[in-house]
Design an enzyme around this catalytic site. Structure first.
Site, PDB file in Angstrom:
ATOM      1  CB  CYS A 185      -6.297  -2.126   4.814  1.00  0.00           C
ATOM      2  SG  CYS A 185      -6.381  -0.405   4.256  1.00  0.00           S
ATOM      3  N   PRO A 186      -8.220  -2.667   1.890  1.00  0.00           N
ATOM      4  CG  PRO A 186     -10.237  -1.801   1.104  1.00  0.00           C
ATOM      5  CD  PRO A 186      -9.593  -2.355   2.337  1.00  0.00           C
TER       6      PRO A 186
END
Length: 389
Positions: free
Chosen positions: A187-188
């Site tokens: 997840c950025p």
């Protein structure tokens, strides 16, 4: 040459040589697959060579996404507390609701920020040293198989990048360059992998973030409508318009307030969609990467939504709703209770107390070997063939 290497390097080289017959290629997320993957026989992925490093644009996007998440929380805190509660509500004659709304909104804000921080800083699920020691002690009696994009319960797989046999449901993250237990995705927005150790924090982040966005939009909606309509019509200087709440605050504050309303609406919609997807996965006890597996029925499905959710959050209790590690976890991230069957050996052992650690791993990974085997276990080639039958 081996004599000049450190003991750890010698073990890594020996492991690489032992499992060199496994043909592995790397697809999305750096997850190994055999046959049907995206790598060709001559590609770096198929040969086990390192993947190209993350490009500067991908790294920049991840940095921007993480910074954006923090800035959104800061902006929401300022716009709601300073502009809405401090300026808009008092000017509209609703100052008596300030304390109540401040308590609800800031409570959700603190929980959301806490969940984001825990998901960001937590170790997503690195392979523990106890597992590495277990693999070394088990030797050839440990079942393993080539990596495939399918359910592989009770089997270890080999990662050429980390040079290690890894537990079931473990995948290699290309962004973090490590193998992650029960990996879901990278997840950025939290700048971290989402895996066994922080999946609970990620679920709570979606839940509290959605609640925060909905609460912010719902409580400000009447005043947002008044503010927008007042800005849209021309000012004539009449007493009725001069007494409007929007005329009691500056233009900059009005735009801050309207921007908060739009942001909370967009975030509530986006987070709702993400929460629906990931809670659906959690209620089925599967990950995003496992969603496409169709070689068998989900072997980890416990049969009930509550049972599946407990595999992620631990036994039900107040700690379900707080971003802390489960107080009574039902899994250690290395082995998982199956829903399709429980072996007779595990069932009998449970009668004498709860199995944990290496004792449980030996049963679930079938380390005891087979009768008639001269080594008491399996060799590399026969282990792969036998475990897949």
């Amino acid at each position: 040459m081996m004599a000049s290497m450190s003991p750890k390097a010698q073990r890594s080289a020996a492991t690489l040589s032992r499992y060199s017959f496994l043909e592995v290629d790397v697809g999305d997320h750096g997850v190994g697959s055999l046959g049907g993957g995206s790598g060709s026989p001559g590609s770096p992925a198929a040969s086990g060579a390192p993947l190209p490093p993350k490009t500067w644009s991908a790294a920049a996007r991840e940095e921007l996404a993480g910074v954006a998440a923090v800035l959104i929380l800061i902006y929401a805190a300022f716009a709601y507390n300073v502009v809405f509660l401090g300026r808009v509500l008092p000017s509209s004659g609703k100052g008596q609701y300030t304390s109540c709304l401040a308590g609800f909104f800031n409570g959700c804000l603190v929980l959301t920020a806490w969940c984001w921080l825990r998901a960001h800083v937590a170790d997503a699920g690195s392979i523990p040293e106890s597992w590495r020691a277990f693999v070394e002690a088990a030797g050839d009696s440990l079942c393993f198989a080539p990596v495939r994009r399918q359910w592989q319960p009770g089997l270890t797989t080999y990662c050429r990048k980390c040079v290690v046999l890894r537990p079931e449901r473990t995948h290699h993250c290309k962004a973090c360059d490590i193998c992650v237990l029960r990996m879901d995705h990278h997840c950025p927005f939290v700048k971290n992998c989402i895996g066994f150790n922080n999946y609970k924090f990620f679920l709570l982040l979606l839940a509290y973030g959605m609640l925060l966005s909905f609460l912010g939009f719902a409580t400000t909606l009447p005043d947002l409508v008044t503010c927008v309509s007042s800005m849209a019509r021309p000012h004539t200087g009449t007493p009725a318009q001069d007494s409007s709440p929007s005329n009691s605050i500056t233009t900059r504050e009005q735009w801050f307030f309207i921007g908060f309303g739009l942001l909370s609406l967009v975030m509530s919609i986006l987070l709702q969609q993400m929460a629906i997807v990931h809670f659906w996965f959690a209620l089925r006890n599967q990950t995003q990467l496992e969603n496409g597996y169709d070689n068998m029925v989900n072997p980890y499905d416990q049969g009930t939504a509550m049972g599946n959710l407990s595999q992620v959050l631990g036994e039900f209790g107040p700690d379900w709703f707080v971003p802390i590690a489960p107080l009574r976890p039902l899994s250690d991230g290395v082995s998982y209770r199956r829903g399709d069957f429980v072996s007779l050996e595990e069932s009998q052992a449970d009668r004498y107390g709860k199995l944990e650690g290496e004792a449980l791993w030996r049963i679930r990974y079938h380390v005891s070997g087979r009768r008639g085997s001269p080594t008491g276990g399996f060799g590399p080639e026969t282990a792969c063939t036998s475990c897949l039958q």
